[in-house]
Design a protein around this motif. Structure first.
Motif, PDB file in Angstrom:
ATOM      1  N   ARG A 198      -0.474   3.092   8.334  1.00  0.00           N
ATOM      2  CA  ARG A 198      -1.295   1.883   8.209  1.00  0.00           C
ATOM      3  C   ARG A 198      -1.033   0.906   9.347  1.00  0.00           C
ATOM      4  O   ARG A 198      -1.965   0.397   9.984  1.00  0.00           O
ATOM      5  CB  ARG A 198      -1.017   1.223   6.856  1.00  0.00           C
ATOM      6  N   SER A 200       1.187   3.641  -3.326  1.00  0.00           N
ATOM      7  CA  SER A 200       0.521   4.942  -3.249  1.00  0.00           C
ATOM      8  C   SER A 200       1.503   6.071  -3.526  1.00  0.00           C
ATOM      9  O   SER A 200       1.227   6.982  -4.328  1.00  0.00           O
ATOM     10  CB  SER A 200      -0.122   5.138  -1.874  1.00  0.00           C
ATOM     11  N   ILE A 254      -4.766   0.922  -3.765  1.00  0.00           N
ATOM     12  CA  ILE A 254      -5.900   0.102  -3.336  1.00  0.00           C
ATOM     13  C   ILE A 254      -6.377  -0.857  -4.418  1.00  0.00           C
ATOM     14  O   ILE A 254      -7.118  -1.796  -4.131  1.00  0.00           O
ATOM     15  CB  ILE A 254      -7.077   0.978  -2.869  1.00  0.00           C
ATOM     16  N   VAL A 286     -10.637  -1.825   1.573  1.00  0.00           N
ATOM     17  CA  VAL A 286     -10.613  -0.376   1.560  1.00  0.00           C
ATOM     18  C   VAL A 286     -11.886   0.201   2.175  1.00  0.00           C
ATOM     19  O   VAL A 286     -11.887   1.334   2.657  1.00  0.00           O
ATOM     20  CB  VAL A 286     -10.431   0.150   0.117  1.00  0.00           C
ATOM     21  N   LEU A 325       0.828  -1.207   0.000  1.00  0.00           N
ATOM     22  CA  LEU A 325       0.000   0.000   0.000  1.00  0.00           C
ATOM     23  C   LEU A 325       0.862   1.256   0.000  1.00  0.00           C
ATOM     24  O   LEU A 325       0.650   2.181  -0.789  1.00  0.00           O
ATOM     25  CB  LEU A 325      -0.911  -0.014   1.234  1.00  0.00           C
ATOM     26  N   ALA A 342      -3.141   5.503   2.211  1.00  0.00           N
ATOM     27  CA  ALA A 342      -2.733   5.663   0.808  1.00  0.00           C
ATOM     28  C   ALA A 342      -2.774   7.134   0.394  1.00  0.00           C
ATOM     29  O   ALA A 342      -1.865   7.631  -0.279  1.00  0.00           O
ATOM     30  CB  ALA A 342      -3.649   4.836  -0.094  1.00  0.00           C
ATOM     31  N   THR A 383      -3.458   6.812  -5.015  1.00  0.00           N
ATOM     32  CA  THR A 383      -4.367   6.091  -4.124  1.00  0.00           C
ATOM     33  C   THR A 383      -5.007   4.909  -4.840  1.00  0.00           C
ATOM     34  O   THR A 383      -5.090   3.798  -4.290  1.00  0.00           O
ATOM     35  CB  THR A 383      -5.463   7.040  -3.607  1.00  0.00           C
ATOM     36  N   TYR A 402      -7.254   2.488   5.824  1.00  0.00           N
ATOM     37  CA  TYR A 402      -6.621   1.895   4.648  1.00  0.00           C
ATOM     38  C   TYR A 402      -6.432   2.934   3.544  1.00  0.00           C
ATOM     39  O   TYR A 402      -5.311   3.237   3.135  1.00  0.00           O
ATOM     40  CB  TYR A 402      -7.471   0.718   4.155  1.00  0.00           C
ATOM     41  N   ALA A 403      -7.548   3.482   3.080  1.00  0.00           N
ATOM     42  CA  ALA A 403      -7.456   4.493   2.028  1.00  0.00           C
ATOM     43  C   ALA A 403      -6.812   5.773   2.541  1.00  0.00           C
ATOM     44  O   ALA A 403      -6.110   6.466   1.803  1.00  0.00           O
ATOM     45  CB  ALA A 403      -8.849   4.795   1.462  1.00  0.00           C
TER      46      ALA A 403
END
Length: 224
Positions: free
Chosen positions: A188, A104, A130, A146, A100, A156, A126, A152-153
């Protein structure tokens, strides 16, 4: 030297995601082909989406054999040594976090260097990060992480913003990828360790017609 570092970052991200995808395949009791397909799709999927968004046709992973080779090799390693890995579920989280973060930041830095705007570059990074995970979860019939996992997002997005900001000040793709990737990985893993979540609705959805009416609140929880 710069090209070597860039290539290493790309392959490291692919390997990390492929390992996480293959571990999911093993946990779902897929056969060797299933594990390789899920792992390879997870490892290369984000980069393919990035190239499509940036107008790179065909995507680099279709032409540059080390990308697919690393993803397949990593998946096979997981298949044959998984008894030791699957007992430690945290391995899956760690590999996924590294993929990730690297994807990203690298995707965002690359998009900005190609002439995209700040916001567009961050969004491309992003989606790159993902994309592989979404493909993995769809293949194993799971709600994409996600939408449910700890920051999570957000992780990113943070990595993409750092990478593009560095690029805007002339830092270059490699520096942006390293700095943004480090921030995304750290955020994360910290969110997983500390249980940080985005808010969820405080109350359960309305019951289906004919079901018992209940207004009991459900615990607060996570977001993307």
């Amino acid at each position: 030297m710069g090209d070597v570092i860039y290539e290493a970052l790309q392959l490291a991200g692919i390997l990390a995601f492929a390992l996480s995808g293959a571990l999911v395949g093993v946990r779902r009791n897929l056969d060797i082909l299933g594990v390789v397909v899920v792992g390879a799709a997870t490892g290369t999927g984000g980069g393919i989406l990035r190239d499509m968004l940036l107008g790179v046709h065909p995507p680099v992973s279709f032409l540059h054999w080390p990308n697919l080779a690393v993803a397949v090799a990593g998946s096979l390693v997981v298949f044959f040594v998984h008894p030791g890995l699957t007992r430690i579920r945290y391995f899956e989280v760690v590999f996924d976090a590294f993929g990730l973060g690297l994807f990203s930041a690298n995707g965002a830095a690359l998009a900005y260097a190609s002439g995209q705007t700040f916001v567009t570059a961050v969004l491309v990074g992003t989606i790159t990060a993902i994309g592989g995970g979404v493909i993995r979860d769809v293949l194993v019939n799971t709600v994409p992480g996600v939408l449910t996992r700890e920051l999570y997002a957000v992780s990113a997005l943070a990595g993409g913003v750092i990478a593009v900001t560095i690029g805007a000040f002339g830092g270059g793709v490699i520096l942006g990828s390293l700095a943004g990737g480090t921030v995304a990985i750290a955020l994360r893993l910290t969110s997983v360790a500390r249980g940080w979540h985005l808010p969820r609705p405080k109350f359960s959805p309305e019951p289906a017609r004919g079901a018992t009416d209940s207004t009991e609140p459900s615990p607060g929880g996570s977001g993307a």
